[in-house]
Design a protein around this motif. Sequence first.
Motif, PDB file in Angstrom:
ATOM      1  N   VAL A 161       0.840  -1.105  -0.057  1.00 37.59           N
ATOM      2  CA  VAL A 161      -0.015   0.089   0.026  1.00 37.59           C
ATOM      3  C   VAL A 161       0.981   1.300   0.039  1.00 37.59           C
ATOM      4  O   VAL A 161       0.648   2.302  -0.486  1.00 37.59           O
ATOM      5  N   GLN A 162       1.801   1.249   1.041  1.00 36.67           N
ATOM      6  CA  GLN A 162       2.769   2.352   0.800  1.00 36.67           C
ATOM      7  C   GLN A 162       3.465   2.618  -0.418  1.00 36.67           C
ATOM      8  O   GLN A 162       3.717   3.577  -1.049  1.00 36.67           O
ATOM      9  N   ASN A 163       3.820   1.393  -1.179  1.00 36.96           N
ATOM     10  CA  ASN A 163       4.508   1.539  -2.563  1.00 36.96           C
ATOM     11  C   ASN A 163       3.630   2.101  -3.689  1.00 36.96           C
ATOM     12  O   ASN A 163       3.876   2.496  -4.578  1.00 36.96           O
ATOM     13  N   ALA A 164       2.160   1.970  -3.230  1.00 34.99           N
ATOM     14  CA  ALA A 164       1.269   2.459  -4.194  1.00 34.99           C
ATOM     15  C   ALA A 164       0.920   3.989  -3.989  1.00 34.99           C
ATOM     16  O   ALA A 164      -0.074   4.463  -4.526  1.00 34.99           O
ATOM     17  N   HIS A 165       1.739   4.572  -2.976  1.00 34.89           N
ATOM     18  CA  HIS A 165       1.507   5.975  -2.653  1.00 34.89           C
ATOM     19  C   HIS A 165       0.464   6.400  -1.784  1.00 34.89           C
ATOM     20  O   HIS A 165      -0.251   7.245  -2.025  1.00 34.89           O
ATOM     21  N   TYR A 166       0.189   5.481  -0.900  1.00 35.14           N
ATOM     22  CA  TYR A 166      -1.209   5.471   0.180  1.00 35.14           C
ATOM     23  C   TYR A 166      -0.638   5.209   1.387  1.00 35.14           C
ATOM     24  O   TYR A 166       0.609   4.594   1.551  1.00 35.14           O
ATOM     25  N   GLU A 167      -1.040   5.859   2.836  1.00 29.79           N
ATOM     26  CA  GLU A 167      -0.636   5.713   3.979  1.00 29.79           C
ATOM     27  C   GLU A 167      -1.444   4.399   4.615  1.00 29.79           C
ATOM     28  O   GLU A 167      -2.589   4.794   4.729  1.00 29.79           O
TER      29      GLU A 167
END
Length: 74
Positions: free
Chosen positions: A58-64
Amino acid sequence: MKTYRMTVRGMTCTGCEQHVARALGAIGAKLMDVSFQRGEAVFALPEDTDVDMARQAVQNAHYEPGDIFRLFLG
């Protein structure tokens, strides 16, 4: 499979839901229910997949990614 609920900040539309679902799917997640309105993703992971991989995806997809809770269904 183990089922989890993770809070996800930064989603604002259905396109965001699709990005998060694709990121989780790439690590083997199934039975996904991603909602920008609720700010969460519910998904099942294979027994041998570390839940921290979901946070990283999820972080790699630019979400927190936020808190992750295991759900016991049934």
